[in-house]
Design a protein around this motif. Structure first.
Motif, PDB file in Angstrom:
ATOM      1  N   THR A  14       0.840  -1.189   0.000  1.00  0.00           N
ATOM      2  CA  THR A  14       0.000   0.000   0.000  1.00  0.00           C
ATOM      3  C   THR A  14       0.876   1.239   0.000  1.00  0.00           C
ATOM      4  N   LYS A  16       1.415   4.432   1.453  1.00  0.00           N
ATOM      5  CA  LYS A  16       0.910   4.906   2.739  1.00  0.00           C
ATOM      6  C   LYS A  16       0.375   6.334   2.687  1.00  0.00           C
ATOM      7  N   THR A  18      -1.135   7.775   0.236  1.00  0.00           N
ATOM      8  CA  THR A  18      -2.460   7.705  -0.369  1.00  0.00           C
ATOM      9  C   THR A  18      -3.476   7.167   0.622  1.00  0.00           C
ATOM     10  N   ALA A  19      -3.096   6.147   1.370  1.00  0.00           N
ATOM     11  CA  ALA A  19      -4.015   5.531   2.326  1.00  0.00           C
ATOM     12  C   ALA A  19      -4.412   6.502   3.434  1.00  0.00           C
ATOM     13  N   ALA A  71      -3.659   2.163  -3.263  1.00  0.00           N
ATOM     14  CA  ALA A  71      -4.069   1.683  -1.953  1.00  0.00           C
ATOM     15  C   ALA A  71      -5.194   0.656  -2.123  1.00  0.00           C
ATOM     16  N   LEU A  74      -8.036  -0.034   0.956  1.00  0.00           N
ATOM     17  CA  LEU A  74      -8.558   1.170   1.612  1.00  0.00           C
ATOM     18  C   LEU A  74      -9.689   0.818   2.573  1.00  0.00           C
TER      19      LEU A  74
END
Length: 78
Positions: A14, A16, A18-19, A71, A74
């Protein structure tokens, strides 16, 4: 001792940043928070500060596609 058989599926890392910035709604839309929430907030009106807490839908299918790719796991928005 026997070895585990591979299923052929991979875990995706992922992104991070963006998450932390985006969430998914129940219907699958990608929503984002507004920027500029921390600095120089004392002089803002109560209404302006309240508007910062809103989640806005991400416009454009290309953007939401890219976010979902960065991500893939999500979490849903609360």
């Amino acid at each position: 001792m026997t070895r585990k058989k591979r299923t052929g599926k991979y875990k995706i890392k992922t992104h991070k940043a963006t998450a932390k910035r985006f969430r998914l709604t129940g219907s699958g839309k990608v929503v984002r928070t507004k920027g500029g929430q921390t600095h120089f907030r004392r002089r803002r009106s109560k209404r302006a500060k309240r508007l910062y807490s809103e989640m806005l839908p991400v416009e454009g299918t290309a953007f939401s596609k890219r976010i979902k790719r960065l991500a893939p796991y999500l979490k849903k928005a609360r």
